[in-house]
Design an enzyme around this catalytic site. Structure first.
Site, mmCIF file in Angstrom:
data_model
loop_
_atom_site.group_PDB
_atom_site.id
_atom_site.type_symbol
_atom_site.label_atom_id
_atom_site.label_comp_id
_atom_site.label_asym_id
_atom_site.label_seq_id
_atom_site.Cartn_x
_atom_site.Cartn_y
_atom_site.Cartn_z
ATOM 1 N N ARG A 225 0.823 -1.207 0.000
ATOM 2 C CA ARG A 225 0.000 0.000 0.000
ATOM 3 C C ARG A 225 0.860 1.261 0.000
ATOM 4 N NH1 ARG A 225 -5.248 0.634 1.626
ATOM 5 N NH2 ARG A 225 -5.401 -1.473 0.809
ATOM 6 N N TYR A 226 0.589 2.121 -0.948
ATOM 7 C CA TYR A 226 1.253 3.409 -1.028
ATOM 8 C C TYR A 226 0.241 4.374 -1.598
ATOM 9 C CZ TYR A 226 1.210 2.186 -5.838
ATOM 10 O OH TYR A 226 0.758 1.819 -7.073
ATOM 11 N N CYS A 227 0.465 5.642 -1.563
ATOM 12 C CA CYS A 227 -0.594 6.584 -1.894
ATOM 13 C C CYS A 227 -0.060 7.841 -2.571
ATOM 14 C CB CYS A 227 -1.356 6.991 -0.634
ATOM 15 S SG CYS A 227 -1.848 5.602 0.407
#
EC number: 5.6.2.2
Length: 549
Positions: A64-66
């Site tokens: 997960r990265y954003c």
């Protein structure tokens, strides 16, 4: 540690890759996932939070990265869209199923099956010396060119690990095009580019003016085809002595039915590229850029056999949009604020100036002027800012060639892309080591532009998003940057494998680049190999150690 909160998987993978395993992130993440699956290990060593797969072969989520919602995600055939618009109205902290094709790090179409709205988080903007920007969370990985023990290597780095003078990889493969674009869309793109540069649209009237009669006629015919309303045309001699052609109408009823109406009342300083244009295929965007550059663009020959193609605007957002759209066609430019108060997007490298007319070009007489300038200039000297940092030093140090070849490599420019495009075979003929040849060939194939980072700045708390991409490295493109998604922490049993490791219980040796120390073996009070078993490939044979009670 079990007593602490979960950490982003991307952080754990990046630290492992940077310190102990500089060969890509896929195998590291796959190992982390397996150690979190109770159906894979009798006693899991990782406490995972999120989707780590299922016994029925449902794959795990990506790390997960954003990025912020304004990031443009590249799609096939030259299209792109804001990541926040992939699922309009997505709720914070939600997972949303999607069916979307995006481009991976190589510019190939791959499937994205989920959009994550990750809520509001602290963000940071990475800006390159050329002006390219992307904004994301501190744990967001970007593909960077890193010196690993003297070897220029493409590795993921978290935004919090990126600093000024680092190098990020910008994807610049020109888009694949499938047949001609829709005729009506093309005409609207021509009108949009023309009116943004040299027109105006208000509640009661609209107009456009240009000095090139042939180009003006083309715009007027596009207006008739798309809008079809009554309009007037007249000519007048302006102060410079040139004859200016003007299209003018006071009846904008029909104009309101076209997408040109989106620029209604827009001040010059507030101009931007509408979203429908970003969603359009490459052929439509090309016509838009041609009209835009024919209006407020220019080309000129500069001293020392150099050239400059530029676009001027008082709108910062429009300058950013133009630079980004040029990058989608593989054209590298530089954006800056001129002393006169205008924003300039300039192309000065000879190779990029030659690529511009091939991929885009001007929409009228300026194209002929550019062709004359390029034809009058001597052949490309082979040196510009488009280069692979550290490549020449690496080749000269590790080429394993005869002294005569080493001397040739030291005398010649071997890290600039223009030289590799022209003399790549000759350069390779002087390199004896096959691994060096492979690395050099991979880094100079033109997929990436290695941009120097100018700054990493705090941009406050913003809503952030991510995509799950069905590939080994989970990569996709955001504003041209290559972006790389889960959280994890060690279980108590895993801590038993590490207990007292810092009390001289085992020997340490330098890691692969000598920057940090790594243990030769773990203390392992917990007998993981016996409890969980293992399997793999040894030297010419398969090995399996079954778990024991």
């Amino acid at each position: 540690r079990p007593a602490r909160s979960h950490a982003k998987s991307a952080r754990s993978v990046a630290e492992t890759m940077g310190n102990y395993h500089p060969h890509g992130d896929a195998s590291i993440y796959d190992t982390l996932v397996r150690m979190a699956q109770p159906w894979s290990l009798r006693y899991p060593l990782v406490d995972g939070q999120g989707n780590f797969g299922s016994p029925g072969n449902v794959p795990p989520a990506a790390m997960r990265y954003c990025v912020t919602g304004d990031a443009l995600v590249r799609l096939p055939f030259g299209q792109s869209m804001r990541i926040a618009d992939v699922v309009p109205g997505a709720r914070p902290n939600s997972d949303n199923a999607v069916e979307l094709k995006v481009l991976d790090r190589h510019g190939n179409p791959v499937a994205a099956d989920r959009l994550f709205h990750s809520g509001d988080h602290q963000t940071y903007m990475v800006r390159t010396a050329e002006g390219y920007e992307v904004t994301g969370t501190a744990n967001h990985p970007l593909l960077c060119l890193v010196d690993v023990g003297g070897v220029p290597t493409l590795l993921w780095k978290l935004i919090e690990e990126i600093h000024p003078d680092d190098y990020v990889a910008l994807q610049r493969t020109p888009p694949m095009e499938l047949g001609p674009a829709d005729w009506h869309d093309t005409m609207e793109a021509l009108l949009l580019g023309a009116f943004i540069s040299e027109g105006c649209v208000s509640e009661t009237r609209a107009g456009f003016a240009n000095l090139d009669r042939d180009y003006f006629t083309m715009v007027a015919r596009a207006y008739d085809a798309v809008v079809g309303d009554k309009r007037d045309v007249y000519q007048q001699t302006i102060a410079s002595g040139s004859l200016q052609h003007t299209l003018y109408t006071q009846n904008v009823t029909a104009l309101k039915q076209s997408r040109l109406w989106q620029i209604l009342g827009m001040r010059s300083a507030d101009t931007y590229v509408p979203e429908w244009m970003w969603h359009s295929p490459a052929a439509v965007k090309r016509v838009f850029l041609q009209a835009l550059f024919e209006g407020d663009g220019s080309c000129s020959r500069r001293p020392h056999n150099t050239i400059q193609i530029s676009y001027n605007t008082v709108s910062k957002q429009l300058a950013m949009d133009v630079q980004q759209m040029l990058l989608e066609f593989g054209v590298i430019s530089r954006r800056y604020l001129h002393a006169a108060g205008e924003y300039k997007v300039v192309i000065t490298d000879r190779a990029q100036a030659e690529l511009f007319p091939k991929q885009i070009g001007f929409g009228g007489a300026k194209q002929t002027e550019l062709s004359k300038i390029l034809a009058a200039m001597p052949p490309c000297a082979g040196r510009d800012s488009d280069h692979v940092p550290g490549l020449a030093r690496f080749i000269r140090r590790h080429c394993d060639s005869r002294w005569v070849d080493k001397e040739w490599l030291h005398k010649h420019n071997i890290d600039h892309l223009s030289r590799w495009r022209r003399d790549g075979a000759e350069i390779l003929s002087h390199i004896a080591d096959p691994d060096v040849r492979t690395i050099a060939t991979d880094l100079t194939d033109g997929r990436f532009y290695y941009a120097r980072v100018a700054s990493v700045t705090d941009t406050g708390v913003q809503p952030v998003y991510s995509l799950r991409v069905d590939t080994d490295d989970h990569a996709f493109l955001t504003n041209g940057f290559v972006s790389h998604n889960t959280e994890a922490r060690l279980t108590p049993l895993a801590m038993e494998m590490l207990r007292e490791i810092d009390e001289e219980t085992v020997d340490f040796i330098p890691n692969y680049d000598g920057r940090v120390q790594e243990p030769t073996v773990l203390p392992s009070r917990f007998p993981n190999l016996l409890a969980n078993g293992s399997g793999g490939i040894a030297v010419g044979m398969a090995t399996n150690i079954p778990p024991h009670n």
